[in-house]
Write an enzyme that holds these catalytic residues in place. Structure first.
Site, PDB file in Angstrom:
ATOM      1  N   LYS A 108       0.815  -1.218   0.000  1.00  0.00           N
ATOM      2  CA  LYS A 108       0.000   0.000   0.000  1.00  0.00           C
ATOM      3  C   LYS A 108       0.848   1.269   0.000  1.00  0.00           C
ATOM      4  CE  LYS A 108      -2.234  -0.931   3.819  1.00  0.00           C
ATOM      5  NZ  LYS A 108      -1.707  -2.264   4.125  1.00  0.00           N
ATOM      6  N   ASN A 131      -3.327   6.430   5.896  1.00  0.00           N
ATOM      7  CA  ASN A 131      -2.591   5.486   6.725  1.00  0.00           C
ATOM      8  C   ASN A 131      -1.084   5.662   6.580  1.00  0.00           C
ATOM      9  OD1 ASN A 131      -2.779   3.178   8.542  1.00  0.00           O
ATOM     10  ND2 ASN A 131      -1.931   1.945   6.888  1.00  0.00           N
ATOM     11  N   HIS A 176      -4.071  -9.354  10.688  1.00  0.00           N
ATOM     12  CA  HIS A 176      -5.001  -8.889  11.722  1.00  0.00           C
ATOM     13  C   HIS A 176      -6.055  -9.939  12.063  1.00  0.00           C
ATOM     14  CE1 HIS A 176      -3.094  -5.049  11.108  1.00  0.00           C
ATOM     15  NE2 HIS A 176      -3.519  -4.978   9.866  1.00  0.00           N
TER      16      HIS A 176
END
Length: 427
Positions: A108, A131, A176
């Site tokens: 990303k 982010n 996650h």
């Protein structure tokens, strides 16, 4: 009442946003001394913990990405009909320029940075954040022709009004899993990025990135179709519909995963009308981001590589694939930390072939060490560096790509990477 949960840089940007609108929010944080406390403007109250009684009076809760919507206090608020949003939702409601939205398990930050630099190279005003780097609300202070946002699954959970000019889920691999019920739950959070998107970009090499709703505008992959790669006279090129655009050996970033990142960046720029030459100029000069497959030093013929940003198994697989073709001797992998409930099995398949030896450390180091005979459990990363230095020979490479979060032993993956670099430079 507006209640902001979580301080830090993002929380402070939310406080400033509401104060500018004449609203004084209340801030809650579970930490006794949260970062940014000393920067809170006068008149803004900070409460330690999640005060259920105060939360009952909220008409809007702005939740930090770090707090799960499954938190009992937030679930209770949602059941009462309280609006729960994040800073990205506030940003997209205000933004007056088109947004390029980028998410995925890995790559990303690289793609976001590439797209931002390509737009700037084309002479346009661009705001890059989310982010990565600057909190999104800070971007509203400066005029922009385009915004480029890196978005995590946590941020997307509280984003409801995004209408991106172009969007992509770069790839999907387990991450996650301590927060999501499974891969399907994690994927659903990522797919929010495509809501109302004008140009949906998908990864041909990862069928999970295809949207459940909406039609893909374009695709990228490592074959020769659409945005892909072709070989011409023994030389590999980035290509579009088979037309060679740039030899990959002219780029400073290496590895198949970075070829995919470059192709995704080009496609996103094409989607919003950025001309080709600025794209290629950036790809020729871009050296990569810190802690992402960065060369540290060569010692006695051994090359040391810092990929501390590899905080999940998918990122480590990509890092190994990216460097393996250049390794003349053995590849020694340093891995460990907080596994976040991931399945480490995919690494097991590489032991003895792509990975010659794996030195394991940290909270879940023992789980990694149990994968096979080519593993070794050590006390911490410093011991892993010393052990790798003792066993490596000329032609070998040592790769830090931990497949885990860093928070069991370090403040962040950046601190972990910096410590690794310091230790290697001291050899």
């Amino acid at each position: 009442m507006v209640i902001i949960i979580g301080l830090g840089k993002t929380g402070l940007s939310c406080v400033e946003y509401f104060l500018a609108k004449g609203v004084t929010p209340l801030v809650m944080d579970t930490r006794a001394n949260p970062p940014g406390r000393d920067q809170l403007p006068a008149g803004v109250e900070l409460v330690q913990g999640l005060d259920r009684e105060r939360l009952k009076h909220a008409h809007m809760i702005v939740a930090s990405p770090g707090i799960a919507l499954a938190t009992p206090e937030l679930k209770e608020a949602a059941e009462r009909g309280v609006q729960i949003v994040g800073d990205i939702e506030l940003f997209v409601r205000e933004a007056q320029a088109p947004i390029i939205a980028i998410t995925g398990s890995n790559g990303k930050s690289t793609v976001t940075t590439l797209v931002g630099e390509m737009i700037a190279e084309a002479g346009l005003r661009v705001g890059v954040g989310g982010n990565i780097g600057i909190p999104a609300l800070e971007l509203l202070k400066t005029p922009a022709d385009l915004y480029v946002l890196e978005l995590s699954s946590f941020q997307l959970e509280t984003t409801h009004s995004l209408r991106a000019a172009a969007s992509v889920v770069l790839n999907l691999s387990e991450d996650h899993m301590d927060r999501y019920e499974g891969m399907a739950d994690y994927r659903a959070a990522k797919m929010v990025v495509h809501q109302h998107s004008s140009h949906i970009l998908v990864n041909r090499d990862d069928q999970q990135t295809r949207p459940d709703v909406g039609k893909a505008w374009g695709s990228f992959g490592l074959d020769s179709a659409a945005y892909g790669r072709v070989e011409v006279d023994g030389r590999l090129w980035l290509s579009l519909l088979g037309e060679p655009l740039l030899p990959v050996d002219e780029m400073k970033i290496v590895g198949a995963h970075n070829h995919a990142n470059a192709l995704a960046a080009m496609a996103l720029c094409d989607a919003v009308g950025i001309v080709r030459e600025p794209q290629l100029a950036v790809l020729r000069r871009f050296e990569g981001l810190p802690h992402r497959a960065r060369f540290v030093r060569e010692v006695n013929g051994v090359r040391w590589i810092n990929d501390s940003k590899a905080t999940n198994v998918g990122a480590t697989l990509a890092a190994v694939a990216g460097v393996r073709e250049a390794v003349q001797g053995k590849l020694i992998l340093l891995a460990g930390g907080q596994g976040k409930g991931q399945d480490f099995g995919p690494l097991q398949a590489l032991l003895g072939s792509q990975i010659d030896h794996m030195l394991c450390f940290g909270q879940d180091g023992a789980m990694l060490a149990a994968l096979g005979e080519q593993t070794e459990l050590v006390a911490n990363m410093e011991e892993a560096v010393k052990r790798a230095f003792a066993m490596a020979k000329a032609g070998d490479w040592v790769l830090l790509a931990p497949a885990c979060a860093s928070l069991d032993q370090f403040k962040s993956f950046e601190v972990r990477g910096d410590r690794f670099t310091e230790q290697v430079l001291a050899l």
